[in-house]
Enzyme design. Structure first.
Site, PDB file in Angstrom:
ATOM      1  CB  THR A 118      -0.924   0.049   1.228  1.00  0.00           C
ATOM      2  OG1 THR A 118      -0.124   0.261   2.390  1.00  0.00           O
ATOM      3  CG2 THR A 118      -1.718  -1.243   1.383  1.00  0.00           C
ATOM      4  CB  CYS A 119       0.068   4.654  -1.136  1.00  0.00           C
ATOM      5  SG  CYS A 119       0.208   4.391  -2.897  1.00  0.00           S
ATOM      6  CG  ASP A 120       0.041   4.066   5.703  1.00  0.00           C
ATOM      7  OD1 ASP A 120       1.134   4.365   6.222  1.00  0.00           O
ATOM      8  OD2 ASP A 120      -1.049   4.303   6.216  1.00  0.00           O
ATOM      9  CG  ASN A 161      -3.475   1.969  -0.387  1.00  0.00           C
ATOM     10  OD1 ASN A 161      -2.367   2.167  -0.839  1.00  0.00           O
ATOM     11  ND2 ASN A 161      -3.981   2.713   0.579  1.00  0.00           N
ATOM     12  CG  PHE A 176       6.240   5.084  -1.042  1.00  0.00           C
ATOM     13  CD1 PHE A 176       6.017   3.982  -1.853  1.00  0.00           C
ATOM     14  CD2 PHE A 176       5.547   5.204   0.144  1.00  0.00           C
ATOM     15  CE1 PHE A 176       5.101   3.019  -1.476  1.00  0.00           C
ATOM     16  CE2 PHE A 176       4.623   4.241   0.516  1.00  0.00           C
ATOM     17  CZ  PHE A 176       4.403   3.150  -0.288  1.00  0.00           C
TER      18      PHE A 176
END
Lengths: 376, 376
Positions: free
Chosen positions: A323-325, A366, B148
């Site tokens: 996920t983008c977390d 997500n 990221f």
């Protein structure tokens, strides 16, 4: 990984991420526990994995159940459990949940405070109640802090109140923390319980049960003591403190019963570096903390990995979810190493992930759906 | 709480726990952002709350979308978004997800590593790509660590590679961390981006876009700077570094767009003490960290509470969720105080909980179902 799981993964190659759990292994674990603590009644902690095939197998074996909610009580009943084999073990219950469980025939309830006891007196009259006390969680990899349990002085007063309010003052429970690797934690807790028993006997209340909770550990990356050692330590302490007037003994294993029965199969989505000379690779899987691996929070539970390249040269890695977390990072500080040959598209297995995974999975974080589940 | 939410709660008294979200407030927030940063295109970060009524309203307003997964791309398309209004912003994507998004017409993708870029070159030929760089997250209450982004030197090399591999080297993105309360964080990041732009111009690659990410804060317990201050700081830095050759600007607000549009309505299940003289009460709600309030991990996001007894005498509390997991504790160290009159059965509201709640909710932890959702 049991041979049955290995064969299933090889033959079926199920879509990832998924849990594959060998229900026969759950039966083996049940029997191991019974052998280690023959005098204790087993209440499986349903929250560890509430899947119907597990509850049905355990019902058939004569297990009882520790339910955390009315919904879990229902799952047990649907799996064939009798209501008198169910303990409603959450000390924090809505009135509607108490009413529903009582109406369904459940007669055993946990509490750790006067307001909760009052609810039980009103909505579960005459039920067996047990009070959870605070104990040390030292040695546990997933400790339980002070959220549950009360001081022993308060437990004593509340048990007297329970009798006065028409409830059955049944016993005392404690929990030494999950993935507890020290047998001494149980011994210290039993000493505290014995004190409450003796105080209450003087006050005219004769307790009859000690609920030893769960916490029995599973082997992840590191060795843990055998279950027999816990059994011996517990029985030794029980005899030391209660002599030949042994109360009933209950245990509430969750992790121990299902942990090593399951394997999560996942896919490597990306292997990358943050800079050209960075020695540490980032390995991103298609399952992470919000996909069910919640117990990796603070890197508490350290799962072991299998990859198709095991035995070849390894290097340091940080392991993260999809996920983008960025809190969705599993292991950054626990010195994980994985083969240098590992690449995008490889399948990896996370060992001993049968407990506390599926039900934790976020419904759609997500956009990712919860992992699939295969009970074989 | 907007008047519409207050009226809904009063008139409908929906079963708890639930989220009530005022979609008009989302529109207001969209307009506030456009006013603060008129030159930036808004890509709503779908992961903050992927509910269809939100996506549909934003589509109608002309918003674009930042999707974290193929599933989120689908949600946007179903809400009427055009594929060219969707950016696939996760730097970690399965090949199957890239293929599906490309087939659906999505032509903008994020990446931060060579293996991911290679996937894009193979499965999204000719697409616009932007590289995420690592920047400082100081000042963010929900920082994003190093999961990221890559070092700027690597970003430069990768953008050249993108061109050589037939992709469109579109721009650079960064993220200063979520709930970022310092405008300077954006200024420092823009300076780094400008350096990459200038390095690449010398190498013959003309970038055209800066993706400023999200992070714009919402008021929880503490005051935060107005969105206009962020707009001014960002535009000041852009003009300082790019002069009158301003690139396209994108922003990816999530929390800012939906956070203060929603309120979680919950019930107090128990108020208790651990010992008779304990000054701190434990307040247990019917929603906790595994029911959606995941951002209370480490007490990072500090929600404000409303109770029926506000204005009366208060005392210190620890606030916890309803499950048997003691990590399911929301606030123990953040000096929360709640009215002494608070009791079991009271309804309380958690303010500004429209972002990062519903999709985080565990599918069935301890048997509890995810909270209900009402979009009004």
């Amino acid at each position: 990984m049991t041979p049955k799981i290995a064969a299933f993964l090889c033959d079926s190659a199920p879509a990832t991420p998924c849990l594959v759990l060998d229900v026969d292994r759950v039966e083996t674990n049940y029997r191991r526990l019974k052998a280690a603590l023959p005098l204790a009644r087993v209440y499986y902690a349903v929250k560890a994995n509430p899947a119907a095939p597990i509850l049905e197998r355990l019902t058939g074996l004569g297990s009882s159940f520790d339910a955390a909610s009315w919904e879990e009580v229902q799952s047990c009943l649907e799996a064939g459990a009798r209501p008198d084999a169910i303990s409603f073990g959450n000390t924090v219950k809505k009135v509607s949940a108490i009413q529903a469980a009582y109406a369904a025939g459940v007669r055993m309830f946990a509490f750790d405070s006067e307001p909760e006891l009052k609810k039980l007196a009103q909505h579960a009259p005459g039920a067996k109640v047990y009070c959870r006390i605070l104990v040390e969680n030292k040695g546990a990899e997933w400790p339980l802090s002070r959220k549950f349990g009360c001081e022993v002085e308060m437990a004593r007063d509340l048990m007297i109140l329970a009798r006065d309010w028409g409830l059955d003052p049944y016993g005392i429970s404690f929990h030494v923390g999950s993935q507890q690797t020290t047998t001494g934690a149980y011994q210290a807790a039993i000493a505290r319980v014995a004190m409450v028993f003796s105080d209450l006997r003087e006050a005219g209340v004769k307790l009859r049960m000690v609920n030893l909770g769960g916490g029995y550990p599973v082997r992840y990356r590191a060795e843990v003591p055998e279950i027999g050692e816990f059994g011996d330590a517990i029985m030794g302490a029980m005899v030391q403190h209660f002599g030949n007037d042994l109360p009933e003994m209950l245990i509430e294993p969750g992790r121990f019963m299902v942990g090593d029965a399951g394997v999560v199969s996942a896919e490597v989505v990306l292997v990358s570096r943050k800079g050209a000379d960075d020695p540490v690779r980032w390995v991103y899987l298609d399952i992470g903390r919000f996909g069910g691996l919640a117990e990796t929070e603070g890197e508490a539970i350290k799962y072991a990995f299998r990859t198709p390249h095991d035995g070849t040269r390894e290097g340091p890695v940080t392991i993260a979810g999809p996920t983008c977390d960025s809190t969705d990072t599993l292991y950054e500080k626990s010195n994980y190493r994985l083969p240098l040959a590992l690449e995008c598209g490889d399948r990896v297995e996370l060992m001993a992930t049968g407990a506390y995974v599926t039900s934790y999975a976020a419904q759609s974080f997500n956009g990712f759906k919860p992992l699939a589940e295969h009970y074989i």
